[in-house]
Design a protein around this motif. Structure first.
Motif: not given
Length: 306
Positions: A21-26, A28-31, A52-56
């Motif tokens: 769930l953690s992996a599916a909910s976040c 990482v957007v690179g530079p 890092m950004h979280f989402h449902p």
């Protein structure tokens, strides 16, 4: 024992579920990336900056877009797809364009355009820009104005793509090509140009040789004039020297003659002085009588006494 194993198994299952769930909910957007959140097929929120950004989980994803420039090549053949120059010659070329997503318009890129649509728009706009710019020059001016044409095509392409969520970062044009007939025409022109240049060089060489000969003749003439002038001055100096010598000799001779006359006069005076010393008072006849035959007449003593 069985209860303990079951408890451990459940714990592992829960832990794995949390990890999933953690992996599916976040995400990482690179530079060098920008992201947007898509929930059930709909874009929600704004543009996501690097980090890092979280989402449902499961119902939404973070879609990433690279802002690093990427390139594409477009070739123009010499045939019907080629560009036409000002002097009505068809030319081809190889054009490489680099572009990237405009950070301020990434939402439009997601909502309105796919990669295929953007590439087709770039190709169409690039073809139009190249043909427009090439048409301003003759085929002989293309290579000479390579930088100017490249700049014009880049500016025109950027203007045509202004409504799209991309920006042109670099453009290069290379490998100009033209028909075989024009190749032959170029070779003939080059041959004629070479012949003209050779004739011009021969003419310049002839003119140089003629100028050299004229210069040599003038130098010889000047040298002869200088020699003649030197000889004349030398002759004048010699004549003047001879005149001086003659004048000196004449002066010397006149002095010698004058001294000689003086000496003669002195001798005469000496003779008269000696004669006076020995004179006995008698007159010496002024002439000596001669006979008809030329003999001396002897006078009688009595006549002499008279």
């Amino acid at each position: 024992m069985k209860g303990g194993v079951k408890k451990i198994f459940v714990t592992i299952i829960v832990f794995l579920a949390i990890v999933i769930l953690s992996a599916a909910s976040c995400a990482v957007v690179g530079p060098t990336e920008r992201g947007v959140q898509v929930t059930l097929g709909e874009v929600t929120g704004g543009i996501l900056a690097p980090g890092m950004h979280f989402h449902p989980p499961f119902i939404s994803i973070i879609k990433k877009y690279s802002i690093v420039p990427k390139g594409m090549n477009v070739s123009f053949s010499v045939g019907k797809d080629g560009a036409i120059t000002k002097d009505m010659q068809t030319v081809g070329s190889q054009v490489t364009v680099f572009y990237r997503y405009d950070e301020t318009k990434i939402m439009d890129a997601i909502k309105k355009y796919s990669d295929t649509i953007l590439e087709n728009a770039i190709t169409r706009s690039l073809v139009a820009s190249v043909k427009e710019s090439v048409g301003k020059y003759s085929i002989y001016e293309l290579v000479e104005n390579q930088d100017k044409i490249t700049s014009d095509v880049s500016s025109s392409l950027s203007a045509r793509l202004a409504e799209y969520p991309i920006e042109v970062t670099q453009l290069t044009i290379s490998n100009w090509d033209w028909s075989d007939d024009f190749d032959k025409q170029i070779k003939e022109t080059m041959n004629r140009t070479q012949q003209v240049r050779q004739a011009e060089q021969d003419l310049k060489l002839a003119e140089t040789n003629a100028q050299k000969q004229v210069a040599e003749a003038e130098a010889q003439k000047k040298a002869a004039e200088q020699t003649a002038e030197a000889d004349l001055i030398k002759a004048q100096k010699a004549a003047e020297a001879k005149q001086v010598e003659a004048d000196a000799l004449a002066y010397y001779n006149s002095k010698v003659a004058q001294n000689y006359n003086v000496e003669i006069r002195l001798k005469e005076l000496e003779i008269e002085l000696e004669r006076a010393k020995h004179w006995d008072g008698r007159e010496v006849p002024e002439y000596v009588p001669l006979t008809a035959a030329g003999g001396i007449v002897t006078l009688p003593a009595s006549q002499n006494k008279q």
